[in-house]
Design a protein around this motif. Sequence first.
Motif, PDB file in Angstrom:
ATOM      1  N   LEU B 211       0.839  -1.202   0.000  1.00 26.43           N
ATOM      2  CA  LEU B 211       0.000   0.000   0.000  1.00 26.43           C
ATOM      3  C   LEU B 211       0.876   1.255   0.000  1.00 26.43           C
ATOM      4  N   LEU B 215       1.002   3.976  -3.040  1.00 24.74           N
ATOM      5  CA  LEU B 215       0.767   5.412  -2.863  1.00 24.74           C
ATOM      6  C   LEU B 215       1.902   6.219  -3.453  1.00 24.74           C
ATOM      7  N   TYR B 290      -7.804   1.495  -1.009  1.00 25.47           N
ATOM      8  CA  TYR B 290      -7.664   1.426   0.440  1.00 25.47           C
ATOM      9  C   TYR B 290      -8.420   0.273   1.105  1.00 25.47           C
ATOM     10  N   GLN B 294      -6.852  -2.581   3.375  1.00 35.24           N
ATOM     11  CA  GLN B 294      -7.152  -2.390   4.789  1.00 35.24           C
ATOM     12  C   GLN B 294      -7.390  -3.726   5.491  1.00 35.24           C
TER      13      GLN B 294
END
Lengths: 541, 308
Positions: B211, B215, B290, B294
């Motif tokens: 993640l 990003l 996300y 998550q």
Amino acid sequence: MKKILAMLLALVMVLGLAACGGGGDANQTSDANKPAENTPDTSGGNKQDDVPAASDLDPVTLRIWFHGSNVSPEASNKVMESVNAYLQDKINVTLEPIWGTWGDFDTATVTALAGGDDVDIYFTCNWSANEYNKYARDGYWVKLDDMLPTYGAELLTTIPEGIWECAKTNGYDGVGVYAVPALKDTATQNCWDLNATLLAELGYDVDAFIASASMNPDFYYSDEFEEALQKAKDYKGGDFYPLVGEPVVFERIATGTAIITGDLNGAPVLSYYYDVEHPATDIGSKIVCKYATPEFKKFAERTYYLSQKGFISPQTQNVDTANNYREACAKTGDYLISSQSYAFGCELDYSRERGIDVRMIPTDAPYMDATSGQGAMMAISATSKNPERALMFLNLLNTDPELMTLLNYGVEGYTYNKNADGTITFIDDVRATYSPWRNGMGNIRQLPPTAEEGLDYWDRFSAYYDSAEVLPYGSFILDASELSNEATALANVYGQYGFQLMGGATNPDTVLPEFLAKLEEAGIQKLLDAANEQLAAYLAG
Amino acid sequence: MAVKGKKKNLRLNSVSPGAEAVIYVILGLFALCCIIPFVFVIIISFSAESSIRSIGYSFIPQAWSTDAFRYAFRKLPQIWRSYFNSIFITVVGTALSTFMCALYAYVLYRPDFKFRGFFNFFSFFTMIFGGGLVPTYIVCKQVLGLNENYAALIVPLLVNPFNIIIMRTFFKSSVPLELIEAATIDGSGEYNTLFRVVAPIAKPGVATIALLNALVFWNDWYLSLLYIQRNKVLQPLQALLMELQNNVEYLSRMSGQMGAAAINEAAKMPTQSLRMVLVVLIVVPIACAYPFFQRYIVAGLSVGSVKG
């Protein structure tokens, strides 16, 4: 043991990288010498038989880095097909343009120059980050003086002497021309930008108002000025601010001073007074501290008075918001009087854009100095493998209307159509994907006029700019690089007082003496001495 | 009394309703603070330009319009290409860099690796000292040939020491060495141990750095600014947005020196709502990523804790 080994290896890597960087720079400077050394031979060899025909030349690819472009990759490919076919016929060159945009040009070119990229020609000027004079001093540009008679003979005669004069700078290989200046809007003329629609609504005779205000150095201080602002304020209501613009420009207009190229970046502290009616007249060439003159005091007092009257918005007085606020007000026509650095024909563009009748009140005659003369240039990079061919290309670009039109306006039938009377009309949708910055490319007087501009546009354009007189300090450029400590201190002091004072936010009676004392402390005298010494040396020849 | 006690027992670790209410309000406000700017951006992107001109940005614009979206999709073919570029760079870059970081970290985690200390320091050192912009630029462009190609947008970001440290710590805290020993005793080879024994346990850690990497790749525009100049079809979406934004800022900053030219050029720039359209286009895909990650990250939080 292992730690030490690791440390060593890491150190070697860092040093290796640093050496690479240093190496790049070292190449840069040694390369910078090359063309200047080489040229006497090559020009000597070619002097007799002039420039060879295209078929005798080896094929060469030239990379050129433009500023302020708005060009899509697709449109670029399409136009380049025609440009390159044309160029191959003429000088056997394939052009690879790099369409720098307003936003990325500064960062990208500075890195590319420092990294010694394989680029032949860079756009440069005295307001971009790859600043012409500084980079000439540091050896990034090739000195052109020796090559020009051979490879740029037509160029030499096309561009007027005055503009060549402005392009001269004290560079790495001595004083000379390090870039080809663009024959564009090469003059500066300060104006009051007048919302004539609003003025007429207030019951004024617009023409009479303009006639009495034109070239009138006391206009800013006159009752007439104040009365118009007051009437506009009463007419539009309490939160309307009739006087909009940049305080820094107000100051130049109201005191009749010119920018000194090389003055502190973003923090002007120096002034040069000139004769606003006849800019070429020498009224004692001297550089003074902007804030220590009686003219400035008078201006600051007047601006403070106007501000107290509620004519100037607090947004105009804040350096962070002044520009955006001015633009917003201009777009909606929410102003009576604003400041403007004139460009030929701009009042027509503005009237159309803002939906009001915009008129200009000139406050001085158009003049030329280093600031306007170095507004857009093309420099040949010291890393260029073919500086001669690069100059041949620039020569052709500035003297061949067909090439300039192709590169600047695109291909006929694709980005524009020809009209029967010789003007052109853009195909707006396509032109939007191919619009280089017109004025940044070179001699734009060769371009065909658009239908809106009218057939005689370029004649009027040339007449206007050719009438501009050169200021007595000519193309003087201040080199303050050795006073960087003073420059930082002065810029800090300016940040604290200067802008607010020029915007009328603070009372000069109390603030100005304090400001001057702080400037003194920060070393303004040193800067002044250096500036006047350099100016005297420049004027002496 | 008894009833009260019973109630208390039903809700383990409970706080008083008053405190709970306060916490909820605070958290709610915080969540709102995070969401409002985004909602605002969406509203602006649907505002008519005339409304922005006359009353500025507003939650309730005078008029709505989808002009900016229509303009973006019809007139700017580059948006789609940039969209593709961003997704391509993010997917390939994330996969490669996660793979490399995880392997590097795995080796550093194994105590039987002889040069552990050395390689640990080797990656850590770059967090403290960098080569500087220009030398890095020269190495990338002239030595490695990272110039006007996708590799230029991926390779410089592949190894991130910070992610390596995260991953190594994760291995240390959640993969017991005994497990590897057990696998070895059972006859598992190194690769088998890594991919069939360690990898399944390491999933949450991998998801975390994936993640973070995603990003970084999605948000990067600087590499494009440096290395993609001639071949701008390769520009990712972020670079396109930054370019538009920088153009507008530059012109307003320079207008004092450029005079009328700056104003003429500024008039050609896309409208404010169009810029917001680009922001929306950029945020939507990564916001969608996300929830997916998550799941693993929440799982990762509980993996290391004492259970039962």
